[in-house]
Design a protein around this motif. Sequence first.
Motif, short mmCIF file in Angstrom:
data_model
loop_
_atom_site.label_atom_id
_atom_site.label_comp_id
_atom_site.label_asym_id
_atom_site.label_seq_id
_atom_site.Cartn_x
_atom_site.Cartn_y
_atom_site.Cartn_z
N PRO B 133 -105.52 -17.46 34.41
CA PRO B 133 -105.83 -16.64 35.58
C PRO B 133 -105.61 -15.17 35.23
CG PRO B 133 -103.69 -17.70 35.83
CD PRO B 133 -104.27 -18.23 34.56
N TYR B 134 -106.42 -14.31 35.81
CA TYR B 134 -106.27 -12.89 35.56
C TYR B 134 -105.43 -12.27 36.66
CZ TYR B 134 -109.98 -13.97 32.28
OH TYR B 134 -110.71 -14.53 31.27
N MET B 135 -104.17 -11.97 36.34
CA MET B 135 -103.23 -11.43 37.32
C MET B 135 -102.19 -10.60 36.58
SD MET B 135 -101.51 -15.12 38.12
CE MET B 135 -100.24 -15.87 37.14
N GLU B 136 -101.32 -9.91 37.32
CA GLU B 136 -100.36 -9.00 36.70
C GLU B 136 -99.49 -9.70 35.66
OE1 GLU B 136 -99.90 -5.86 36.47
OE2 GLU B 136 -101.59 -5.42 37.80
N GLU B 137 -99.04 -10.90 36.00
CA GLU B 137 -98.13 -11.61 35.09
C GLU B 137 -98.80 -11.89 33.75
OE1 GLU B 137 -96.99 -15.54 36.35
OE2 GLU B 137 -96.08 -15.92 34.40
N THR B 164 -115.62 -19.75 29.96
CA THR B 164 -114.75 -20.61 30.77
C THR B 164 -115.59 -21.52 31.65
OG1 THR B 164 -114.56 -18.97 32.54
CG2 THR B 164 -112.88 -18.91 30.82
N TYR B 165 -114.98 -22.62 32.06
CA TYR B 165 -115.70 -23.62 32.86
C TYR B 165 -115.07 -23.79 34.24
CZ TYR B 165 -117.23 -24.14 28.14
OH TYR B 165 -117.72 -23.84 26.89
N VAL B 166 -113.83 -23.32 34.38
CA VAL B 166 -113.19 -23.32 35.70
C VAL B 166 -112.53 -21.96 35.89
CG1 VAL B 166 -112.68 -25.80 35.64
CG2 VAL B 166 -110.97 -24.18 34.81
N ALA B 167 -112.21 -21.63 37.15
CA ALA B 167 -111.50 -20.39 37.45
C ALA B 167 -110.27 -20.74 38.26
CB ALA B 167 -112.41 -19.44 38.22
N PHE B 168 -109.36 -19.79 38.40
CA PHE B 168 -108.07 -20.05 39.06
C PHE B 168 -107.97 -19.34 40.39
CE2 PHE B 168 -107.43 -20.66 34.57
CZ PHE B 168 -106.65 -21.80 34.50
N ALA B 169 -107.39 -20.02 41.35
CA ALA B 169 -107.15 -19.40 42.65
C ALA B 169 -106.21 -18.22 42.52
CB ALA B 169 -106.58 -20.43 43.62
N SER B 172 -106.51 -12.40 40.39
CA SER B 172 -106.53 -11.29 41.34
C SER B 172 -107.32 -10.10 40.82
CB SER B 172 -105.09 -10.86 41.66
OG SER B 172 -104.46 -10.43 40.47
N MET B 173 -107.89 -10.21 39.61
CA MET B 173 -108.73 -9.12 39.12
C MET B 173 -109.85 -9.72 38.28
SD MET B 173 -106.25 -7.45 36.18
CE MET B 173 -104.66 -7.83 36.92
N SER B 174 -110.92 -8.94 38.10
CA SER B 174 -112.04 -9.46 37.34
C SER B 174 -111.69 -9.45 35.86
CB SER B 174 -113.28 -8.61 37.57
OG SER B 174 -113.18 -7.39 36.85
N GLU B 175 -112.46 -10.22 35.09
CA GLU B 175 -112.22 -10.29 33.65
C GLU B 175 -112.39 -8.92 33.00
OE1 GLU B 175 -113.34 -13.92 31.42
OE2 GLU B 175 -114.74 -12.55 30.41
N VAL B 176 -113.41 -8.19 33.43
CA VAL B 176 -113.65 -6.87 32.86
C VAL B 176 -112.50 -5.92 33.18
CG1 VAL B 176 -115.16 -4.84 32.89
CG2 VAL B 176 -116.16 -7.13 32.80
N GLU B 177 -112.02 -5.97 34.42
CA GLU B 177 -110.85 -5.14 34.79
C GLU B 177 -109.65 -5.50 33.92
OE1 GLU B 177 -111.57 -4.44 39.60
OE2 GLU B 177 -110.65 -6.31 38.91
N PHE B 178 -109.47 -6.78 33.73
CA PHE B 178 -108.35 -7.28 32.93
C PHE B 178 -108.44 -6.75 31.50
CE2 PHE B 178 -105.94 -10.37 30.47
CZ PHE B 178 -104.89 -10.74 31.30
N LEU B 179 -109.63 -6.90 30.89
CA LEU B 179 -109.84 -6.45 29.51
C LEU B 179 -109.66 -4.95 29.37
CD1 LEU B 179 -112.91 -8.68 28.55
CD2 LEU B 179 -110.62 -8.82 27.54
N ARG B 180 -110.19 -4.23 30.35
CA ARG B 180 -110.10 -2.77 30.33
C ARG B 180 -108.62 -2.32 30.32
NH1 ARG B 180 -113.86 1.16 31.49
NH2 ARG B 180 -115.44 -0.25 32.32
N GLU B 181 -107.83 -3.01 31.14
CA GLU B 181 -106.42 -2.67 31.23
C GLU B 181 -105.66 -3.05 29.95
OE1 GLU B 181 -105.30 -0.73 33.34
OE2 GLU B 181 -103.13 -0.89 33.04
#
Lengths: 258, 305, 102
Positions: B133-137, B164-169, B172-181
């Motif tokens: 999952p894409y989140m702060e942790e 990926t084939y599934v996503a997580f509830a 909290s951020m998009s993959e691109v936002e995650f990668l950028r950070e």
Amino acid sequence: MIPFSDIERDFAWAVLDGEASVPGPLVGKSGRATSGKTVTRSFAVYQNNVYASLIDALASRFPVTARLVGEEFFQAMARIYIGCEPPRSAVLLRYGTSFPDFVVQFSPAGSVPYLADVARLEWAWHAAYHSADATQLTLAELTEAGPDAEDITISLHPSLGVVRAPFPVVTIWQISGREGKDEPTQLPDGGEDALVVRPKLDVEVRRLPEGGAVFVLALKGGATLQEAASSAMQEAPAFDLKANLAGLITSGAIVSVR
Amino acid sequence: MDQATAQVTANGVIAQNLTGNGPMPSRAGVGLKPEHYRDILDASPDIGWFEIHAENYMGDGGPPHAYLTAVRERYPLSLHGVGLSIGGAGPLDKNHLARLKALVDRYQPALFSEHLAWSSHDTVYLNDLLPLPYMEETLATVCAHIDEVQEALQCQMLLENPSTYVAFAETSMSEVEFLREVVRRTGCGLLLDVSNVFVQATNHGFSASDYLDSFPAEHVGEIHLGGHAEDSDDDGEALLIDDHGRGVADSVWALYSRALSRTGPKPTLIEWDNDVPSWPVLFAEAKRADAVIADRRSNRVRVSA
Amino acid sequence: MTAHTKKISGLAIGCSFAAALGMAASSQSTTAADGVEKCYGVAKAGENDCAAGKGTSCAGTSKIDYQGNAWKLVPKGTCETMELPDTRKGSLEAVDRDLPPA
């Protein structure tokens, strides 16, 4: 907020279990939350990836074992092995070392009593393929180094392995490893011991003569030539030291003599 | 980790020289397969570079190292890890890092890349690139892991966007936002897998073009293209599987062209790992990528002239 | 072990070594050509030459259904053509004892 370590644990467990339901907090297409059920096919991609890739790895590592029992049986057997003993390292080329022991215990394969021995031979082949390299001594170097010594110690190639079997394992491996139609074969009586070594790039499998396995294993364990020869003679009074030494030399298995 | 190891020459012929081990040309390369060792060494085909999966060369010796040594004498090399589990919750495997470092020292690759994924849990290695999952942790964990990798290998690494084939509830951020950070915090570069973008866009129902247009193109050091298989999900909708088992789809070639228009010419890998074709087939696929790169280059020249 | 016996056996070893070198030298030109499969002869199983084991992949797979139930399957491969001397035939029947609980 569920900590990621919990998510990872549930996910890993569900992937390995194969039968378990999809772990909790997944969402399907267009972000709608699912109670686990509606992403079953999507989640199954992961279960399938893990098992299919590991089964393929085992099948290409144990090709003759697989031919002996047929693809369907081998895949089913490998699947159970993977569930019992999944890889413990990302270096996948080390995976499968305990597979022959698993085959011994696997009762549906009990009707093929030599199957585990063939698997052990194939693992020795695989280990030799990836083992450390070493330069074998040439005949000229050996001639210079050895003959006058009273108590010679021979260092063997790091790729060298010995497989001892109560069945004619080399013959079975040879016959079943060949391409083409399988003719009914009467196997020879008794067991066979195999020497596996990769002096340069090609792995070679050789049948060891009587006492040869004890002799080579003793040398590998650091015994002197004299000690190794007498252990071999204890097991096989007809042990032929000359022939065994010549065999080791032509195998390219000797890397140093002192 | 400082960011100075990357020498960005955006849109240049020579891409980022991430590890200081010589240039990586902005051309097509292919994955090095044992099936092709002889083809390559016998004919020295005109191809830009080769990529290897690091883990396949972690044995002590034998034919893999002998052939790789010979290939490396003639071609630039990219080292691509598949087993470090950078996206995992637990600590990185120090032994595995040491093995990677040994390969970097021995073969002097021009690039090193790994995945935004995990593959190990506790002591079990699952041999697949599993999603997170894409989140702060997870962002903090991934950044700490990348810092550790770049320290250990003493070079900048590229992080690859996954299929990926599934996503997580919990996301909290998009993959691109995650990668950028991740890039901002660690100074790593990115490996843009265009096929993975296409696969994910289909599987999760978003626009691949939008994803590419928002991707931090200036940090892309390498591009991947591979074939995918088509299946369907529980609702009967398309489910694409990134199987690297066939040629690159036309829709992905189109996206590749779009990606290049933002990144400029980049080293581009053709990934074909399952049902590996004969050398001429793989070579032809690489030539097609080279043609797209050449086309992009001449377009750019015309536009700027 | 006395010094005497050690010396004698040491001498024997030395002789064996020299003789082995002679054998190795004369066999080197012939072993490969003859394809002899006697002891220490080289055995080649065709399939193994390049099968060092499928390596890693960063791809998924579309091959599905490795789900056969091994407990109900019967080995059906080349083992069927191999006959052991004491007529323990390779395999034609499923072993249905010692199964773990379903």
